[in-house]
Design an enzyme around this catalytic site. Structure first.
Site, PDB file in Angstrom:
ATOM      1  N   ASP A 491       0.831  -1.206   0.000  1.00 28.93           N
ATOM      2  CA  ASP A 491       0.000   0.000   0.000  1.00 28.93           C
ATOM      3  C   ASP A 491       0.870   1.264   0.000  1.00 28.93           C
ATOM      4  OD1 ASP A 491      -2.286   1.530   0.159  1.00 28.93           O
ATOM      5  OD2 ASP A 491      -3.056   0.583   1.978  1.00 28.93           O
ATOM      6  N   ASP A 561     -10.650   1.994  -3.502  1.00 29.10           N
ATOM      7  CA  ASP A 561     -11.204   1.741  -2.170  1.00 29.10           C
ATOM      8  C   ASP A 561     -12.725   1.806  -2.189  1.00 29.10           C
ATOM      9  OD1 ASP A 561      -9.166   1.005  -0.553  1.00 29.10           O
ATOM     10  OD2 ASP A 561      -8.839   2.969   0.350  1.00 29.10           O
TER      11      ASP A 561
END
Ligand code: DGJ
Length: 771
Positions: A491, A561
């Site tokens: 990430d 997301d």
């Protein structure tokens, strides 16, 4: 041969049976661009394509006539301002945006790059420290390197062109070398990867624009006079724009029209720019964003730009996308997982966020295992003292309060359940509240005299320093080797500001943003080399670094997301313009959705997520019995079809940016079958009949169409758009399905009479199979 050189006339022709690219050495020694488009016959001389004319005010290069008899140079006609060039400079006659700029010791930025030779070779070379497309066999492509020099400064430029034999693809990059005999340092303050001058401007510019949670929406507008550009100055390719642009002829759609697609294999700051001059000539370029970029080259040093990929299509946007998909899936993505079916994962992020312990994780994993899930991925919150996002990045050791046996024991326990185990990391970052920061405050980007911005309470490690990447490699190598880890989610949750590297000199500072990305690549390269069988998934706060550079290291990326299927259709549709399904990671999440609070059916969530690497992002222990059965059926479906979806040809049928409906499909390479998604956002009432035209089928083959049941995911027979499970379905020729289309509506105007589930956010999946 895809590269033909006519030495006598100074003509270079890159061509295969789909595309031609013609250049020539101009009378002043610079390289000119003559043609790029659908393939044409080769010929010894193309110089008649050079357009010259007198224009008042234009600075001219020649004041005498040429003597070669081929082109009559008028005394005032040869002005770089009006000539299409390969890699233009500024300051020596061309008033448009340059492809490069070299600052010399005397302050001059003038340059004159003269052709001085060429070489060709079979195949394609690697780019030093940079991701790039490749060949597996030298016969797949041929490379031409044009050599140019600026005699006054000693700068040498190599323009590299690779043309693939079977694809309408030309890749390009530039290598700068300081050959100065006097030993002077040159500073490159602009170095684009590609410049392409096109003869007219009858194009629409198509790019992918968005924001976090709505990445890569399709943005299309006609080119207009002047400069129009997109780019990123955030230190990563970004949620806002993608390093991609297409120029499509006005009226081009998914199936017809001419398109030039351009993509940059790079994950940092980039610029894509189209400049339409007063003569209607379009100058297109792509490369590292010149803002805060300058690269000093000492004598003998070289600089290589990232690779640009140029795709030509005369079969509309669909044709362009399928070429990008093939190239990026097979000759950009690499390694063990490139061609393998991807595991079905369950990720605990939306299930627990950072509030979990080992018992909770194992409970979710055990439940997911019963449903058929193949891998458990432990997301953020497992290390240091990370109970919220204000702490612990950089401290890559397990929080023993949450996980008493650490990652090693947890991964063993997950494996004992019969599942694989994956782990989340965010290596490029450090929290001010962390042991790593306390030990090495000098390792973050930023200057001591100034306030340093934080993003999500975190700072960016200075990856231009090799001691930092070495530390990260050693820490992560130990962590991964010490547990049973099969997957890494990598990430990156903030954009880069304060790009200043402590302890380095002034000239170094403008190299920092590029070095930062080179550091990320170096770390990825070392970790993927050490753990070749681990599946890496890239992520940047959702889809903030979904780019070709990342695909070279991680064959899949977390698309967004935003896990709401109603939003995801748009994100996945836009992403598909460039990126193959195999690169998009999609999860089914709980309802109401955590980003939009919308509730859509379990079928729709699964049906939209199916087009990519599939997984779940929810607490499996909270599913009702009915949902558990649906999830089992979804998983069975994915296991049967994921290989097919990964390798088939992708076609977009209806755009969510044009209306209420979205459609796309994958067709098997032999065209004997296709899998179709039809998505409708809002339920219409008593509406007219709707058909969706399919693509990619064999017009002469007869197909039967079946639809997946919304609970069991088994195929139901269809007749005229309605369910006909008891009867044999009608067969339709491919031409009928492509020219007339598949009936999507039924005659019903209410739940009482409809045979199709009626709802907002309704997805349907069809199987089209040759009889
Ligand atoms: C952003 C990612 O996109 C999410 O999936 C999750 O991993 C969080 N970061 C964790 O901090």
């Amino acid at each position: 041969m895809p590269v033909t050189v006519h030495e006598k006339t100074g003509i270079f022709h890159l061509h295969n049976d789909k595309v031609s690219y013609v250049m020539m050495v101009l009378p002043n020694g610079e390289m000119g661009q003559l043609y790029y488009g659908s393939c044409i016959h080769d010929r010894e001389d193309f110089s008649h394509l050079l357009e010259l004319g007198h224009r008042d005010m234009a600075p001219v290069v020649f004041d005498t006539e040429g003597e070669d008899g081929r082109v009559r140079w008028g005394s005032t006609t040869f002005s770089l301002e009006h000539i299409r060039q390969e890699y233009p400079s500024y300051g020596t006659g061309d008033m448009r945006q340059p492809a490069f700029e070299i600052l010399q010791e005397n302050g001059s930025r003038l340059s004159h790059l003269e052709y001085c030779g060429y070489r060709t070779f079979e195949g394609k070379e690697k780019l030093p420290g940079l991701p790039a497309t490749y060949t597996e066999d030298n016969s797949e492509a041929q490379t031409l390197v044009l050599e140019l020099e600026d005699k006054a400064s000693g700068a040498r430029l190599e323009l590299h062109y690779t043309i693939y034999q079977d694809l309408p693809v030309i890749t390009r990059h530039a290598v700068w070398i300081n050959k100065s005999a006097a030993g002077i340092t040159l500073v490159l303050s602009r170095a684009m990867s590609l410049n392409l001058d096109l003869p007219d401007s009858d194009y629409d510019m198509i790019d992918l624009a968005g924001a976090s949670l709505r990445e890569r929406y399709v943005d299309r507008h006609a080119l207009h006079a002047g400069v129009q550009s997109i780019g990123s100055m955030r230190g990563h390719s970004s949620h806002q724009f993608n390093p991609f642009v297409a120029l499509a002829r006005t009226g081009t759609d998914e199936v017809s029209g001419e398109v030039i697609g351009l993509s940059l294999v790079y994950s940092g700051n980039f610029l894509v720019q189209a400049e339409v001059d007063t003569m209607g000539v379009t100058r297109l370029m792509i490369g590292i964003h010149p803002q805060s970029f300058a690269w000093p080259l000492k004598a003998g040093e070289s600089f290589c730009t990232p690779e640009a990929v140029l795709v030509y299509s005369d079969e509309g946007l669909g044709g362009m996308s399928r070429t990008f998909h093939k190239l990026f899936r097979n000759r950009l993505a690499r390694g063990y997982w490139r061609d393998r079916e991807r595991p079905i994962v369950i990720n605990n992020w939306e299930a627990t966020y950072m509030k979990f312990d080992e018992a909770k994780i194992l409970e979710i994993a055990a439940e997911a295992k019963k449903l058929g899930v193949e891998m458990f991925v432990l997301d953020d919150g497992w290390f240091g003292h990370r109970d919220d996002d204000s702490t612990s990045l950089g401290d890559w050791y397990p929080d023993l309060k949450k996980l008493p046996g650490g990652i090693a024991e947890l991964s063993e326990k997950v494996e004992a359940l019969g599942m694989k185990f994956g782990l989340w990391i965010e290596p490029e970052m450090v929290s001010p509240e962390s042991d790593l920061y306390r030990a090495h405050p000098e390792w973050v980007l930023g200057s001591d005299e100034r306030h340093i911005c934080q993003g999500r309470h975190q700072l960016e490690l200075d990856l231009s320093k090799s001691e930092v990447t070495d530390h990260l490699y050693e820490t992560l190598e130990k962590l991964i080797a010490g547990a049973r880890i099969s997957y890494i989610k990598w990430d990156m949750n903030r954009s880069i500001s304060d790009a200043f590297s402590r302890g380095n000199d002034a000239l170094f500072q403008e190299t920092v943003l590029h070095r930062q990305i080179l550091g990320v690549y170096r770390l990825y390269e070392r970790l993927t080399e050490s753990f070749p069988e681990i599946l890496f998934e890239s992520c940047a706060s959702g889809g903030g670094r979904f780019d070709p550079g990342m695909l070279y290291y991680a064959p899949q990326a977390w698309t967004s997301d935003d896990t709401d299927a109603a939003e995801r259709v748009k994100i996945q549709y836009g992403t598909s313009l460039v990126y193959p399904l195999s690169s998009m990671s999609n999860h089914v999440s709980a309802v109401p959705n955590h980003q939009t609070y919308r509730s859509v059916s379990m079928f729709t969530r699964g049906a939209v997520a199916a087009w990519g690497s599939f997984g779940y992002e929810l607490d499996a222990t909270h599913l009702t019995e009915e949902e558990q059965e649906e999830v089992k059926a979804q998983i069975g479906f994915i296991q049967r079809w994921r290989g097919y979806l990964q390798k088939g040809e992708f076609y977009r049928l209806l755009s969510p940016f044009d209306g209420n409906e979205t459609g796309w499909m994958v067709v098997a390479p032999d065209k004997k079958s296709g899998l179709v998604l039809a998505y409708r956002d809002r339920q219409p009432v008593n509406a007219g009949y709707r058909r969706m035209k399919l693509q990619g089928l064999d017009p002469d083959l007869a197909y039967k169409v079946r639809e997946a049941d919304h609970k069991t995911w088994e195929w139901l027979n269809l007749e005229n758009g309605a369910r006909a499970s008891e009867r044999q379905p009608l067969a339709h020729y491919g031409d009928e399905l492509m020219k007339i289309g598949l009936l999507l509506s039924d005659a019903a105007c209410g739940v009482r009479t409809s045979q199709v589930t009626q709802e907002d956010a309704q997805a349907r999946i069809f199987l089209v199979e040759a009889v």
